[in-house]
Scaffold this motif. Structure first.
Motif, mmCIF file in Angstrom:
data_model
loop_
_atom_site.group_PDB
_atom_site.id
_atom_site.type_symbol
_atom_site.label_atom_id
_atom_site.label_comp_id
_atom_site.label_asym_id
_atom_site.label_seq_id
_atom_site.Cartn_x
_atom_site.Cartn_y
_atom_site.Cartn_z
ATOM 1 N N ASN A 80 -16.594 53.659 44.427
ATOM 2 C CA ASN A 80 -17.617 53.800 43.485
ATOM 3 C C ASN A 80 -18.179 52.345 43.455
ATOM 4 O OD1 ASN A 80 -18.232 56.332 41.933
ATOM 5 N ND2 ASN A 80 -16.177 56.402 42.609
ATOM 6 N N LEU A 81 -17.369 51.359 43.362
ATOM 7 C CA LEU A 81 -17.605 49.967 42.973
ATOM 8 C C LEU A 81 -18.369 49.531 44.269
ATOM 9 C CD1 LEU A 81 -14.532 48.083 41.212
ATOM 10 C CD2 LEU A 81 -17.118 48.281 40.451
ATOM 11 N N ALA A 82 -17.881 49.919 45.346
ATOM 12 C CA ALA A 82 -18.432 49.328 46.622
ATOM 13 C C ALA A 82 -19.854 50.191 47.006
ATOM 14 C CB ALA A 82 -17.459 49.684 47.922
ATOM 15 N N LEU A 83 -19.866 51.462 46.782
ATOM 16 C CA LEU A 83 -20.940 52.103 47.378
ATOM 17 C C LEU A 83 -22.351 52.017 46.315
ATOM 18 C CD1 LEU A 83 -19.193 55.377 48.441
ATOM 19 C CD2 LEU A 83 -20.472 54.125 50.022
ATOM 20 N N PHE A 84 -21.989 51.889 44.968
ATOM 21 C CA PHE A 84 -23.087 51.480 44.098
ATOM 22 C C PHE A 84 -23.281 50.231 44.129
ATOM 23 C CE2 PHE A 84 -21.856 55.865 42.524
ATOM 24 C CZ PHE A 84 -22.826 56.568 42.434
ATOM 25 N N GLY A 85 -22.305 49.418 44.055
ATOM 26 C CA GLY A 85 -22.505 47.834 43.925
ATOM 27 C C GLY A 85 -23.433 47.606 45.087
ATOM 28 N N PHE A 86 -22.996 47.909 46.411
ATOM 29 C CA PHE A 86 -23.681 47.240 47.804
ATOM 30 C C PHE A 86 -25.101 48.118 47.896
ATOM 31 C CE2 PHE A 86 -24.767 47.812 52.157
ATOM 32 C CZ PHE A 86 -24.619 46.409 52.477
ATOM 33 N N GLU A 88 -27.254 49.525 45.674
ATOM 34 C CA GLU A 88 -28.355 49.020 44.792
ATOM 35 C C GLU A 88 -28.694 47.465 45.183
ATOM 36 O OE1 GLU A 88 -29.748 50.689 42.673
ATOM 37 O OE2 GLU A 88 -28.524 52.622 42.642
ATOM 38 N N LYS A 89 -27.766 46.827 45.542
ATOM 39 C CA LYS A 89 -27.905 45.453 45.783
ATOM 40 C C LYS A 89 -28.852 45.416 46.982
ATOM 41 C CE LYS A 89 -27.118 40.885 45.580
ATOM 42 N NZ LYS A 89 -27.564 40.077 44.419
ATOM 43 N N ASN A 90 -28.863 46.117 47.988
ATOM 44 C CA ASN A 90 -29.538 46.167 49.275
ATOM 45 C C ASN A 90 -30.477 47.053 49.446
ATOM 46 O OD1 ASN A 90 -27.626 43.997 50.745
ATOM 47 N ND2 ASN A 90 -26.422 45.050 49.767
ATOM 48 N N LYS A 91 -30.754 47.814 48.560
ATOM 49 C CA LYS A 91 -31.902 48.841 48.757
ATOM 50 C C LYS A 91 -33.178 48.449 49.170
ATOM 51 C CE LYS A 91 -32.747 49.636 43.797
ATOM 52 N NZ LYS A 91 -32.582 50.274 42.483
ATOM 53 N N VAL A 92 -33.624 46.974 48.649
ATOM 54 C CA VAL A 92 -34.868 46.357 49.233
ATOM 55 C C VAL A 92 -34.701 46.216 50.692
ATOM 56 C CG1 VAL A 92 -35.117 45.140 47.086
ATOM 57 C CG2 VAL A 92 -33.681 44.238 49.041
ATOM 58 N N LEU A 114 -25.572 58.813 45.317
ATOM 59 C CA LEU A 114 -26.675 58.045 45.843
ATOM 60 C C LEU A 114 -27.953 58.851 46.398
ATOM 61 C CD1 LEU A 114 -24.465 55.132 47.163
ATOM 62 C CD2 LEU A 114 -26.021 54.950 45.313
ATOM 63 N N GLU A 115 -27.589 59.816 47.139
ATOM 64 C CA GLU A 115 -28.379 60.647 47.718
ATOM 65 C C GLU A 115 -29.188 61.370 46.581
ATOM 66 O OE1 GLU A 115 -28.579 63.798 51.351
ATOM 67 O OE2 GLU A 115 -26.528 63.744 50.050
ATOM 68 N N LYS A 220 -16.819 38.499 52.371
ATOM 69 C CA LYS A 220 -18.137 37.745 52.017
ATOM 70 C C LYS A 220 -18.311 36.811 53.095
ATOM 71 C CE LYS A 220 -17.578 38.040 47.033
ATOM 72 N NZ LYS A 220 -17.462 37.028 45.815
ATOM 73 N N ARG A 221 -17.425 36.366 54.040
ATOM 74 C CA ARG A 221 -17.833 35.826 55.311
ATOM 75 C C ARG A 221 -18.986 36.389 56.178
ATOM 76 N NH1 ARG A 221 -11.986 33.143 57.447
ATOM 77 N NH2 ARG A 221 -11.867 31.517 55.780
ATOM 78 N N ASN A 222 -18.802 37.730 56.093
ATOM 79 C CA ASN A 222 -20.010 38.446 56.697
ATOM 80 C C ASN A 222 -21.380 38.729 55.779
ATOM 81 O OD1 ASN A 222 -18.094 38.872 58.751
ATOM 82 N ND2 ASN A 222 -18.290 41.339 58.510
ATOM 83 N N LYS A 223 -21.465 37.982 54.936
ATOM 84 C CA LYS A 223 -22.615 37.866 53.889
ATOM 85 C C LYS A 223 -22.672 39.176 53.050
ATOM 86 C CE LYS A 223 -24.542 34.140 56.459
ATOM 87 N NZ LYS A 223 -25.857 33.788 57.210
ATOM 88 N N VAL A 224 -21.512 39.896 52.863
ATOM 89 C CA VAL A 224 -21.739 41.179 52.036
ATOM 90 C C VAL A 224 -21.864 40.741 50.516
ATOM 91 C CG1 VAL A 224 -20.507 43.151 51.470
ATOM 92 C CG2 VAL A 224 -20.394 42.222 53.814
ATOM 93 N N ALA A 225 -22.938 41.306 49.957
ATOM 94 C CA ALA A 225 -23.211 41.187 48.320
ATOM 95 C C ALA A 225 -23.196 42.535 47.539
ATOM 96 C CB ALA A 225 -24.556 40.514 48.377
ATOM 97 N N ILE A 226 -22.502 42.374 46.687
ATOM 98 C CA ILE A 226 -22.404 43.474 45.549
ATOM 99 C C ILE A 226 -22.692 43.312 44.115
ATOM 100 C CG2 ILE A 226 -20.514 45.230 44.726
ATOM 101 C CD1 ILE A 226 -19.154 45.101 47.460
ATOM 102 N N ASP A 227 -23.681 44.087 43.897
ATOM 103 C CA ASP A 227 -23.646 43.938 42.078
ATOM 104 C C ASP A 227 -23.006 44.613 41.302
ATOM 105 O OD1 ASP A 227 -25.860 42.165 42.156
ATOM 106 O OD2 ASP A 227 -27.370 43.715 42.170
ATOM 107 N N PRO A 228 -22.330 44.133 40.452
ATOM 108 C CA PRO A 228 -21.414 45.075 39.675
ATOM 109 C C PRO A 228 -22.314 46.058 38.760
ATOM 110 C CG PRO A 228 -22.024 42.686 38.358
ATOM 111 C CD PRO A 228 -22.414 42.795 39.954
ATOM 112 N N TYR A 229 -21.619 47.123 38.509
ATOM 113 C CA TYR A 229 -22.332 48.003 37.819
ATOM 114 C C TYR A 229 -21.525 48.357 36.297
ATOM 115 C CZ TYR A 229 -19.729 52.256 39.541
ATOM 116 O OH TYR A 229 -18.779 53.213 39.915
#
Length: 385
Positions: A80-86, A88-92, A114-115, A220-229
C-alpha cells in the motif's frame, strides 16, 4: 510410527514457525532493552543500533543498500505504501499501471482502489502454465505507463516470473518496476542489485521470523520517488510513521541472517522432497499438478483432483495442515483467482490444494501426506459414484 493425533504442517507459504535462534535474539528487546528507538538516551540508542543492525542483516540477504529498506507491519502495508505513494507522486507523468491477473490480493486490492481513483490498469493474462506473455507486456507499455507490478514468485503455484527479462522490457520503455518478492525471499537467491527492481515488498513471517513486521525496498538510485500517505511522526525517514517494532525488527534481521546460511542446502533438500511428493501424487487418478512444466519455487506444489470437492477433501485430511491457496482468501469458499486465470474451471479450481514444504518437513512427512491424500481422494471418488 507416527502418532495418530499429530498434525503435519505443510503450509509454509502461509506462515513459518519462528526459529528458536530468532526468539532468543528478540527476547531481551521485550524486557531490559525495551527503549523507543527514537528516544535520545542510552535505551533509545541501543534500540536504534539494533534496528540498524537488523537492516544490515536483511540487506545482506538481498544484496541491497540497507538505507533502501523501510520497515512496515508486513508486505501488505508495504504494498500500500509503495503503490499509493508512488502512483500519487508520479500521476503527472501518467496514470497507467500494468499488473497480472495472478498477483496476490495484497497487490491487486490497492491497485483496484487506484483504478477507482482514476488510474488505468492493464491486467496481463497468463497461459495454462501460469506464465505471462512477454510480448503482451511490451505491447501494453505506453508513454502513460508509470509502473509495472509483477510478483517474483506466485504464492499459490510457486511459479517464478522471468524478472530479469521483465526488467529489461520495463526499463527500456521508461517505466518503473515493482515486485512482490515475499514468497521468493529465503527460498531462492534474490539479488536486488542484479534484478534492478525499483521497488519490492516482503515479510518476516515467511522466513521463520515474527509476524507483524515486513519491509519496503525503494531503489532511490533509480530515481524512484514516493510520497507518504500515512502521517504522525518522522520515523523511517517520514515514509512510515509510528513507534518502531524493535523486537520484531530484531527478529526479522536474525531470520534473514539464518536464511543466508541455510538457503542453499534447504532449497536443494526441499526440491527433492517436492519431486518425491509430486511423483507419488501424480499417480492418483485425476490428479493434475498445476504449473508442472514452469519454473517454480523448490517447496511449492499446487494440485487439482478431478471430481473432488476441495473443502471436503481438506476436512478429510485431519492430520495434514495444507490449504486451498492463499491464506488471505482460503476461508472463502470460491475458486482461486490464480487458478481461474490459468483457465481452470470453477469445479477444478475448487478441487485444488496447495502443499508448501519447510525446514521441518521430513521424508516421513511426505510419505504420510501421500498416503493420507491418496486414501482421502479414493474415498471421495468411491462415495461420489
Amino acid at each position: 510410527m507416527m502418532s495418530q493425533n499429530k498434525t503435519i504442517y505443510l503450509d509454509y507459504n502461509a506462515s513459518t514457525p519462528v526459529a528458536q535462534g530468532v526468539v532468543d535474539t528478540m527476547l531481551p528487546y521485550f524486557t531490559e532493552k525495551f527503549g523507543n528507538a527514537r528516544s535520545d538516551h542510552v535505551f533509545g540508542w541501543d534500540s536504534q543500533e539494533a534496528v540498524e543492525h537488523a537492516r544490515e542483516q536483511i540487506s545482506g540477504l538481498l544484496n541491497c543498500r540497507s538505507t533502501a529498506l523501510t520497515f512496515t507491519s508486513g508486505a501488505t502495508e508495504a504494498a500500500n505504501l509503495a503503490l499509493f505513494g508512488f502512483c500519487e507522486k508520479n500521476k503527472v507523468k501518467g496514470k497507467h499501471i500494468i499488473t497480472c491477473e495472478t498477483e496476490h490480493k495484497a497487490v491487486l486490492d490497492p491497485i483496484q482502489a487506484l483504478e477507482r481513483k482514476g488510474f488505468e490498469v492493464t491486467y496481463l493474462k497468463v497461459d495454462p502454465d501460469g506464465n505471462i506473455d512477454l510480448e503482451d507486456l511490451e505491447d501494453a507499455i505506453s508513454p502513460e505507463t508509470i509502473l509495472v507490478c509483477l510478483m517474483l514468485a506466485n504464492n499459490e503455484t510457486g511459479l517464478i516470473h522471468p524478472m530479469a527479462e521483465i526488467e529489461n522490457i520495463v526499463h527500456s520503455k521508461g517505466a518503473k518496476l515493482m515486485s512482490d518478492i515475499t514468497q521468493a525471499v529465503g527460498k531462492i537467491p534474490v539479488d536486488l542489485k542484479e534484478l534492478k527492481l525499483d521497488m519490492a515488498i516482503f515479510s518476516s513471517h515467511k522466513i521463520y521470523g515474527p509476524k507483524g513486521i515486513g519491509a519496503l525496498y525503494v531503489n532511490k538510485r533509480n530515481k524512484v520517488a514516493i510520497d507518504p500517505y500515512v502521517f504522525g511522526g518522522g520515523q523511517e525517514k517520514g515514509l512510515r510513521p509510528g513507534t518502531l517494532n524493535v523486537p520484531g525488527i530484531v527478529g526479522f534481521g536474525k531470520a534473514a541472517e539464518i536464511a543466508i546460511s541455510k538457503m542453499a542446502v534447504e532449497s536443494e533438500r526441499m526440491m527433492k522432497l517436492k519431486n518425491k511428493l509430486e511423483e507419488a501424487l501424480g499417480k492418483i487418478d485425476g490428479a493434475i499438478i498445476n504449473c508442472k512444466h514452469s519454473k517454480r519455487l523448490p517447496n511449492t506444489t499446487n494440485i487439482s483432483f478431478k471430481d473432488i470437492t476441495g473443502n471436503i477433501l481438506l476436512r478429510k485430511l485431519k492430520h495434514l495442515a495444507i490449504s486451498r491457496g492463499s491464506a488471505c482468501t482460503s476461508n472463502l469458499v470460491k475458486p482461486s483467482h490464480v487458478l481461474m486465470a490459468m483457465g481452470l474451471s470453477d469445479e477444478l479450481a475448487l478441487s485444488s490444494i496447495r502443499i508448501s514444504l519447510g525446514r521441518e518437513t521430513s521424508d516421513q512427512d511426505i510419505e504420510f501426506a501421500v498416503n493420507e491424500i491418496g486414501k482421502a481422494v479414493n474415498s471421495l471418488k468411491t462415495t461420489s459414484v
